[in-house]
Design a protein around this motif. Structure first.
Motif, PDB file in Angstrom:
ATOM      1  N   SER A 518     -29.661  -2.475  -5.491  1.00 32.15           N
ATOM      2  CA  SER A 518     -29.596  -2.400  -6.955  1.00 32.15           C
ATOM      3  C   SER A 518     -28.206  -1.990  -7.418  1.00 32.15           C
ATOM      4  CB  SER A 518     -30.612  -1.384  -7.472  1.00 32.15           C
ATOM      5  OG  SER A 518     -30.209  -0.079  -7.100  1.00 32.15           O
ATOM      6  N   GLY A 519     -27.357  -1.556  -6.482  1.00 33.34           N
ATOM      7  CA  GLY A 519     -26.008  -1.155  -6.865  1.00 33.34           C
ATOM      8  C   GLY A 519     -25.931   0.310  -7.246  1.00 33.34           C
ATOM      9  N   GLU A 520     -27.081   1.000  -7.187  1.00 31.19           N
ATOM     10  CA  GLU A 520     -27.093   2.421  -7.537  1.00 31.19           C
ATOM     11  C   GLU A 520     -26.247   3.208  -6.536  1.00 31.19           C
ATOM     12  OE1 GLU A 520     -31.065   3.965  -8.067  1.00 31.19           O
ATOM     13  OE2 GLU A 520     -30.315   6.017  -7.789  1.00 31.19           O
ATOM     14  N   MET A 521     -26.337   2.808  -5.239  1.00 32.05           N
ATOM     15  CA  MET A 521     -25.460   3.403  -4.243  1.00 32.05           C
ATOM     16  C   MET A 521     -24.490   2.327  -3.785  1.00 32.05           C
ATOM     17  SD  MET A 521     -28.071   5.633  -1.901  1.00 32.05           S
ATOM     18  CE  MET A 521     -26.897   6.414  -0.808  1.00 32.05           C
ATOM     19  N   LYS A 522     -23.245   2.730  -3.537  1.00 32.92           N
ATOM     20  CA  LYS A 522     -22.327   1.765  -2.963  1.00 32.92           C
ATOM     21  C   LYS A 522     -21.190   2.462  -2.237  1.00 32.92           C
ATOM     22  CE  LYS A 522     -19.439   0.583  -6.990  1.00 32.92           C
ATOM     23  NZ  LYS A 522     -19.782   1.586  -7.981  1.00 32.92           N
ATOM     24  N   ILE A 523     -20.497   1.697  -1.403  1.00 26.75           N
ATOM     25  CA  ILE A 523     -19.362   2.264  -0.690  1.00 26.75           C
ATOM     26  C   ILE A 523     -18.149   2.143  -1.590  1.00 26.75           C
ATOM     27  CG2 ILE A 523     -17.856   1.980   1.325  1.00 26.75           C
ATOM     28  CD1 ILE A 523     -20.334   1.104   2.889  1.00 26.75           C
ATOM     29  N   ASP A 524     -17.496   3.280  -1.862  1.00 24.08           N
ATOM     30  CA  ASP A 524     -16.373   3.260  -2.795  1.00 24.08           C
ATOM     31  C   ASP A 524     -15.136   2.638  -2.165  1.00 24.08           C
ATOM     32  OD1 ASP A 524     -17.782   4.446  -4.866  1.00 24.08           O
ATOM     33  OD2 ASP A 524     -17.495   6.435  -3.981  1.00 24.08           O
ATOM     34  N   VAL A 525     -14.359   2.018  -3.021  1.00 25.18           N
ATOM     35  CA  VAL A 525     -13.082   1.470  -2.558  1.00 25.18           C
ATOM     36  C   VAL A 525     -12.114   2.635  -2.374  1.00 25.18           C
ATOM     37  CG1 VAL A 525     -11.188  -0.093  -3.109  1.00 25.18           C
ATOM     38  CG2 VAL A 525     -13.517  -0.636  -3.867  1.00 25.18           C
ATOM     39  N   PRO A 526     -11.546   2.775  -1.166  1.00 22.80           N
ATOM     40  CA  PRO A 526     -10.661   3.921  -0.934  1.00 22.80           C
ATOM     41  C   PRO A 526      -9.293   3.715  -1.557  1.00 22.80           C
ATOM     42  CG  PRO A 526     -10.697   2.517   0.997  1.00 22.80           C
ATOM     43  CD  PRO A 526     -11.627   1.889  -0.007  1.00 22.80           C
ATOM     44  N   GLU A 527      -8.528   4.784  -1.584  1.00 21.34           N
ATOM     45  CA  GLU A 527      -7.118   4.687  -1.984  1.00 21.34           C
ATOM     46  C   GLU A 527      -6.390   3.879  -0.923  1.00 21.34           C
ATOM     47  OE1 GLU A 527      -4.919   7.179  -3.910  1.00 21.34           O
ATOM     48  OE2 GLU A 527      -6.632   7.604  -5.220  1.00 21.34           O
ATOM     49  N   ARG A 528      -5.538   2.975  -1.332  1.00 22.24           N
ATOM     50  CA  ARG A 528      -4.782   2.204  -0.339  1.00 22.24           C
ATOM     51  C   ARG A 528      -3.636   3.028   0.210  1.00 22.24           C
ATOM     52  NH1 ARG A 528      -8.241  -0.768   0.108  1.00 22.24           N
ATOM     53  NH2 ARG A 528      -8.942  -2.213  -1.471  1.00 22.24           N
ATOM     54  N   ARG A 529      -3.374   2.869   1.486  1.00 21.51           N
ATOM     55  CA  ARG A 529      -2.197   3.525   2.069  1.00 21.51           C
ATOM     56  C   ARG A 529      -0.973   2.689   1.742  1.00 21.51           C
ATOM     57  NH1 ARG A 529      -6.281   3.619   5.571  1.00 21.51           N
ATOM     58  NH2 ARG A 529      -7.035   5.657   6.166  1.00 21.51           N
ATOM     59  N   ALA A 530       0.150   3.378   1.585  1.00 17.46           N
ATOM     60  CA  ALA A 530       1.398   2.650   1.374  1.00 17.46           C
ATOM     61  C   ALA A 530       1.759   1.976   2.688  1.00 17.46           C
ATOM     62  CB  ALA A 530       2.494   3.616   0.966  1.00 17.46           C
ATOM     63  N   ILE A 531       2.128   0.736   2.614  1.00 19.35           N
ATOM     64  CA  ILE A 531       2.454   0.012   3.840  1.00 19.35           C
ATOM     65  C   ILE A 531       3.951  -0.146   3.982  1.00 19.35           C
ATOM     66  CG2 ILE A 531       2.340  -2.277   4.894  1.00 19.35           C
ATOM     67  CD1 ILE A 531      -0.583  -2.298   4.134  1.00 19.35           C
ATOM     68  N   ASN A 532       4.439   0.250   5.170  1.00 13.28           N
ATOM     69  CA  ASN A 532       5.848   0.070   5.466  1.00 13.28           C
ATOM     70  C   ASN A 532       5.995  -1.179   6.314  1.00 13.28           C
ATOM     71  OD1 ASN A 532       8.384   0.068   6.509  1.00 13.28           O
ATOM     72  ND2 ASN A 532       8.316   2.171   7.304  1.00 13.28           N
ATOM     73  N   HIS A 533       6.477  -2.247   5.688  1.00 19.59           N
ATOM     74  CA  HIS A 533       6.488  -3.530   6.414  1.00 19.59           C
ATOM     75  C   HIS A 533       7.530  -3.588   7.519  1.00 19.59           C
ATOM     76  CE1 HIS A 533       3.344  -5.516   4.243  1.00 19.59           C
ATOM     77  NE2 HIS A 533       3.784  -4.936   3.157  1.00 19.59           N
ATOM     78  N   LYS A 534       8.408  -2.587   7.575  1.00 23.35           N
ATOM     79  CA  LYS A 534       9.370  -2.568   8.684  1.00 23.35           C
ATOM     80  C   LYS A 534       8.667  -2.156   9.965  1.00 23.35           C
ATOM     81  CE  LYS A 534      13.649  -2.075   6.266  1.00 23.35           C
ATOM     82  NZ  LYS A 534      13.492  -1.132   5.113  1.00 23.35           N
ATOM     83  N   ARG A 535       7.570  -1.418   9.814  1.00 22.73           N
ATOM     84  CA  ARG A 535       6.843  -0.996  11.009  1.00 22.73           C
ATOM     85  C   ARG A 535       5.635  -1.925  11.174  1.00 22.73           C
ATOM     86  NH1 ARG A 535       4.313   3.539  11.124  1.00 22.73           N
ATOM     87  NH2 ARG A 535       4.434   3.592  13.382  1.00 22.73           N
ATOM     88  N   SER A 553       1.862 -10.944  11.140  1.00 22.93           N
ATOM     89  CA  SER A 553       2.391  -9.597  11.151  1.00 22.93           C
ATOM     90  C   SER A 553       1.278  -8.617  10.835  1.00 22.93           C
ATOM     91  CB  SER A 553       3.485  -9.508  10.087  1.00 22.93           C
ATOM     92  OG  SER A 553       4.582  -8.834  10.606  1.00 22.93           O
ATOM     93  N   PHE A 554       1.196  -7.551  11.651  1.00 22.17           N
ATOM     94  CA  PHE A 554       0.159  -6.547  11.438  1.00 22.17           C
ATOM     95  C   PHE A 554       0.844  -5.207  11.174  1.00 22.17           C
ATOM     96  CE2 PHE A 554      -1.326  -9.845  14.222  1.00 22.17           C
ATOM     97  CZ  PHE A 554      -2.573 -10.175  13.719  1.00 22.17           C
ATOM     98  N   PRO A 555       0.804  -4.711   9.939  1.00 21.10           N
ATOM     99  CA  PRO A 555       1.469  -3.442   9.653  1.00 21.10           C
ATOM    100  C   PRO A 555       0.889  -2.301  10.496  1.00 21.10           C
ATOM    101  CG  PRO A 555       0.164  -4.198   7.765  1.00 21.10           C
ATOM    102  CD  PRO A 555       0.152  -5.297   8.757  1.00 21.10           C
ATOM    103  N   LEU A 556       1.760  -1.380  10.946  1.00 16.99           N
ATOM    104  CA  LEU A 556       1.310  -0.267  11.772  1.00 16.99           C
ATOM    105  C   LEU A 556       0.831   0.886  10.898  1.00 16.99           C
ATOM    106  CD1 LEU A 556       4.112  -0.515  14.444  1.00 16.99           C
ATOM    107  CD2 LEU A 556       1.692  -1.018  14.778  1.00 16.99           C
ATOM    108  N   SER A 557       0.108   1.811  11.530  1.00 14.12           N
ATOM    109  CA  SER A 557      -0.470   2.970  10.830  1.00 14.12           C
ATOM    110  C   SER A 557      -1.268   2.528   9.609  1.00 14.12           C
ATOM    111  CB  SER A 557       0.624   3.957  10.405  1.00 14.12           C
ATOM    112  OG  SER A 557       1.340   4.378  11.536  1.00 14.12           O
ATOM    113  N   ALA A 558      -2.050   1.494   9.802  1.00 10.76           N
ATOM    114  CA  ALA A 558      -2.857   0.970   8.700  1.00 10.76           C
ATOM    115  C   ALA A 558      -4.169   0.435   9.261  1.00 10.76           C
ATOM    116  CB  ALA A 558      -2.110  -0.149   7.981  1.00 10.76           C
ATOM    117  N   LEU A 559      -5.136   0.282   8.371  1.00  9.08           N
ATOM    118  CA  LEU A 559      -6.377  -0.386   8.734  1.00  9.08           C
ATOM    119  C   LEU A 559      -6.226  -1.850   8.320  1.00  9.08           C
ATOM    120  CD1 LEU A 559      -9.345  -0.474   9.627  1.00  9.08           C
ATOM    121  CD2 LEU A 559      -9.996   0.353   7.371  1.00  9.08           C
TER     122      LEU A 559
END
Ligand code: ADP
Ligand code: ADP
Ligand code: ZN
Length: 867
Positions: A518-535, A553-559
């Motif tokens: 019903s949408g009463e419960m849902k998984i919240d969208v988290p804060e995005r991490r800043a991505i450093n594209h050099k890493r 390219s897969f940024p490091l220290s990120a999901l």
């Protein structure tokens, strides 16, 4: 395990004393009373028959216990009752599920994730039975060609040949010949002598016709070809008797072969002699190689009869060197076709059977639809074509049109293999069967979900019951009924929280499933991490399987989430290319990565952990306690007891892997395997130890009242309490609880764990290790087996890993995971040859904003982004 109960009987006998008859079941229901299997709390349940029913609930709530260990197990038991005495003798050992009553049960077929075939000769075509029909079609209607010289081989009766020649235009000249010598050196004097004795007067030598008396002397070192001229005939209305007679003579002297040289044209310039060769036996009319009759088994690479003798039907030669996949070589004789040369030279619509099976399913549909048969063959071909076409259509329908028919079944993912078997079920046209499915949505992009649902609906509408264990929202919404188990896992689950059609379940306050729907419960969208594209980790020029020279390219220290429709190339890119390339660079060894030109950024990573869904161990003796290492500590605790010290028991005494303390009848497995012909192996509890895995004297040793077997029977969450004074044990077990596996028992055999559970055990074990902050984790669909609420827990764990600096790359279709990623890499646009490209990358919001991207289209709905 595909376990098939052939619907020989439809038993509707009660499985036990009927004590619950006061609650009358609706007409046409599977009626369950007093179910106490595993954690199920003595539940009563009526499951409507011939409907599409979803069983859902948190991981560990009892879904499999109900669907597989109760309903399927009883179906299997009832089926075995109907079998031979051989099978029946094991019946008393086969545990009856702990249930007061089951009635109205239909023959049961289970299609689960672990199903795939381990036979290296199984292919998509063989497991779907398409190959059986195709073999018949090839044998009955295929054109046979000589594998040595390529000539068409036709077996004809003399009457048929005479008919064919008599039908030539009136006035046509023809010469009937009996072939005697084909390209052999010598003067061949004896051959001419033989012709004379047989009463013929002319021969054809190297293409020219001579009277026997005028044949020039032959050069003995040259090859010569000699035929006896049997008759010279002009076609007229009443020529048939003479043709038949002369043909018989030609065939007799030519040892079953005859040649008709026919003058084409009016006799002037441009007239040519055209040669036709006829054979009454299965032999090449040209090089005389003789053939066995073409039969269906000629095309079986599973039998010595049809298999390529060089590679025994495997298509590959050479054992795996150094355990390296990909070191096998394609068979030099059959070039991967797996078949003997005779089979490779039978053609249907210009293609040999291995060329037909090299087609992807979608292309195969076109090929078969385009075949034309003469009326004499149509009657044979039509029914076979129907079977083939319907199976191809269903495979296409469940989103697997990109698979080639010759694809080895052991290279299919769990989801692909399950959907293939689902399509086979539909194709088989059985009626009155109860199909039990385990998360058929695994591996499927939301875009293709509807086709899967349509396929399941189709199977139900054929007159079957569908019991589907699922967490997928779209599937739940379209079910006829949802059975929501819970409320929690293990001891906290095991009850029917709600049972209702989807539109009603959303109004039942006690159902968490309803709240999410019903949408009463849902998984919240988290804060995005800043991505450093050099890493970033960057793989360039990847071209394995269907990948089209991809740079990613897969940024490091990120999901990072890798998305795309099934077959688009996600596993090829992430597991076969990136994962293997990183492993080789870090460890200097491991399987060879799929082709690529370069890999950059590995210096920022010091450890790779790939967490897949393969079992945690090969034997039934592997379990969560052994895998996490907690069992070593626990055995040490047992050696400190007074009893153990008195008897001098060492830690090995409490191991079921070595002799000493374990039960020797089952060698510590707790079960015995019984091999049944035509049926999956049967596992029965060991009659000696009753499943406890240890011998009696070992079990006499107790720690705080529990034997080693009792401890293994504890759930993880109970064990954490029980061993709270042992930090080492706690540390190893707490991770299991954190990934939502607190409900597993310590000793639960690896063979009973789902792929998703195995994956989370591995994840938990890694979590308990000292972490470097520079680890790369690769996970393939970690949400398998997870309910909404479990997904939330998993995301928390992954997020923690990233917060510590690690990198997590997941292949996922679950929208709640995709929307929670820091970065998305989307492959496509289609599966197979039409995929293999990166079609988008960016934050989930950026993907959702793309107008014509399939992943974006679904992300929009959970992110409420405008395109
Ligand atoms: P679900 O399918 O909902 O994830 P299961 O039916 O697999 O849940 O598990 C329900 C409970 O039964 C859990 O506590 C689990 O540990 C337990 N259980 C599952 N299989 C077995 C087994 N073979 N032996 C003992 N307990 C089991
Ligand atoms: P995804 O992970 O996106 O579902 P895959 O990487 O598994 O896609 O597959 C990409 C393509 O490569 C598909 O056409 C698939 O059929 C093919 N493929 C994958 N594995 C193999 C294999 N072992 N042998 C042959 N083809 C394969
Ligand atoms: Zn071969």
């Amino acid at each position: 395990m595909v376990s098939t109960m052939h619907p020989i009987v439809d038993r509707a006998e009660p499985a036990g004393p009927d004590e619950h008859s006061e609650a009358e079941a609706p007409e046409g229901a599977i009626r369950l009373r007093g179910v106490r299997v595993h954690n199920l709390r003595n539940i009563d349940l009526d499951i409507p028959r011939d409907r599409f029913v979803v069983i859902t609930g948190p991981s560990g709530s009892g879904k499999s216990s109900l669907a597989f260990d109760t309903i399927f197990a009883e179906g299997q038991r009832q089926y075995i009752e109907t079998l031979s005495t051989y099978a029946r003798q094991f019946l008393h050992q086969l545990e009856r599920p702990d249930v007061d009553l089951i009635e109205g049960l239909q023959p049961t077929i289970s299609i689960d994730q672990r199903g795939g075939s381990r036979n290296p000769r199984s292919t998509v075509a063989t497991v779907t039975e398409i190959y059986d029909y195709l073999r018949l079609l090839m044998a009955r209607t295929g054109e046979v060609f000589c594998y040595r010289c390529g000539a068409a081989i036709r077996q004809q009766m003399p009457e048929q040949i005479a008919d064919e020649l008599a039908a030539l235009d009136e006035g046509t000249k023809l010469i009937l010949l009996a072939p005697l010598v084909r390209g052999r050196k010598g003067k061949h004097a004896e051959v001419f002598e033989q012709v004379r004795k047989a009463g013929f007067v002319r021969v054809r030598v190297d293409g020219d016709i001579y009277d026997l008396d005028t044949v020039p002397a032959l050069a003995p070192r040259r090859n010569h070809t000699i035929d006896a001229v049997i008759d010279r005939i002009i076609v007229r209305s009443n020529v048939r008797p003479r043709l038949t007679e002369s043909l018989a003579l030609a065939l007799k002297h030519g040892e079953g072969l005859a040649v008709a040289s026919v003058l084409r044209g009016t006799g002037g310039d441009g007239a040519v002699w055209e040669e036709r060769r006829y054979s009454t036996e299965y032999a090449c009319p040209n090089c005389r190689l003789s053939y066995d009759e073409i039969e269906p088994r000629t095309f079986s690479f599973n039998s010595p009869y049809g298999a390529c003798p060089t590679c025994q039907g495997l298509g590959m030669v050479g054992a795996e060197l150094n355990g390296e996949a990909g070191s096998d070589e394609v068979c030099p004789d059959c070039h991967g076709a797996r078949l003997r040369p005779e089979a490779r030279n039978v053609r249907l619509g210009d293609k040999a059977i291995h060329e037909i099976t090299a087609l992807a399913v979608a292309a195969g549909r076109n090929f078969f639809a385009g075949l034309n048969f003469p009326p004499s063959q149509a009657a044979v071909a039509q029914p076979l074509l129907r079977e083939i076409a319907s199976r191809l259509a269903f495979i296409d329908q469940v989103g697997l049109g990109y698979l080639t028919l010759d694809r080895s079944a052991d290279t299919l993912s769990g989801g692909e293999s399950q959907r293939i078997r689902l399509a086979t079920g539909i194709g088989s046209g059985l009626v009155g069967v109860c199909y039990i499915l385990d998360e058929p949505s695994i591996g499927l992009h939301p875009r293709d979900n509807q086709r899967l649902i349509d396929a399941m609906r189709h199977l139900q509408q054929q007159g079957n019951t569908l019991l589907v264990v699922e967490h997928d929202e779209a599937i739940m919404r379209q079910a006829d009924e949802i059975i929501d188990l819970g409320p929690g896992a293990g001891r906290h689950g095991g009850a029917v929280v709600a049972q209702a059609p989807p539109d009603e379940i959303v109004r039942q306050p006690q159902s968490i499933t309803g709240k999410y729907l019903s949408g009463e419960m849902k998984i919240d969208v988290p804060e995005r991490r800043a991505i450093n594209h050099k890493r970033a980790l960057t793989i360039e020029g990847a071209s394995g399987n269907n990948l089209k020279n991809v740079t990613a390219s897969f940024p490091l220290s990120a999901l990072v989430c890798v998305t795309g429709v099934s077959g688009s190339g996600k596993s090829t890119l992430v597991d076969d290319t990136l994962g293997r390339a990183v492993a080789r660079r870090l460890n200097g060894e491991g399987p060879r990565p799929a082709p690529h030109t370069s890999l950059r950024g590995v210096n920022q990573v010091d450890k790779l952990i790939e967490i897949d869904q393969s079992p945690i161990g090969r034997t039934p003796r592997s379990n969560p306690a052994t895998y996490t290492g907690a069992f070593d500590e626990i055995r040490r605790v047992f050696t400190t007891t007074r009893e153990a010290r008195l008897r001098g028991y060492k830690a090995s005494r409490f191991s079921f892997n070595v002799k000493g303390g374990r039960c020797e009848v089952c060698q510590g497995q707790g079960v015995q395997k019984i091999e049944m012909n035509f049926l999956p192996d049967l596992f029965v509890k060991c009659p000696e130890c009753g499943g406890k895995q240890f011998n009696q004297v070992t079990l006499e040793v107790r720690y705080r009242g529990l034997s080693i077997a009792d401890v293994l029977a504890l759930r993880v969450d109970e064990a954490i309490e029980f061993f709270q004074n042992f930090p080492a044990i706690r540390r190893l077990l707490v991770g299991l609880d954190e990934v939502g596996l607190g409900y597993l028992t310590l000793g639960q055999s690896s063979t009973t764990l789902s792929g998703g559970e195995a994956q989370r055990i591995k994840l938990a074990t890694e979590l308990s290790r000292v972490d470097t902050g520079k680890t790369l984790y690769i996970l393939d669909e970690p949400t398998t087996g997870l309910h909404f609420d479990d997904v939330r827990k998993l995301l928390a764990v992954l997020s923690r890993l990233v917060d510590l600096g690690n990198t997590v790359i997941v292949i996922e279709h679950h929208l709640d995971v995709i929307k929670s990623a820091d970065w998305v890499v989307d492959l496509g646009p289609e599966g197979g040859a039409a995929g293999g490209q990166i079609i988008a990358f960016g934050t989930p919001e950026q993907i959702a904003a793309l107008a014509d991207n399939a992943t974006g289209q679904y992300l929009r709905q959970v992110l409420s982004t405008e395109p």
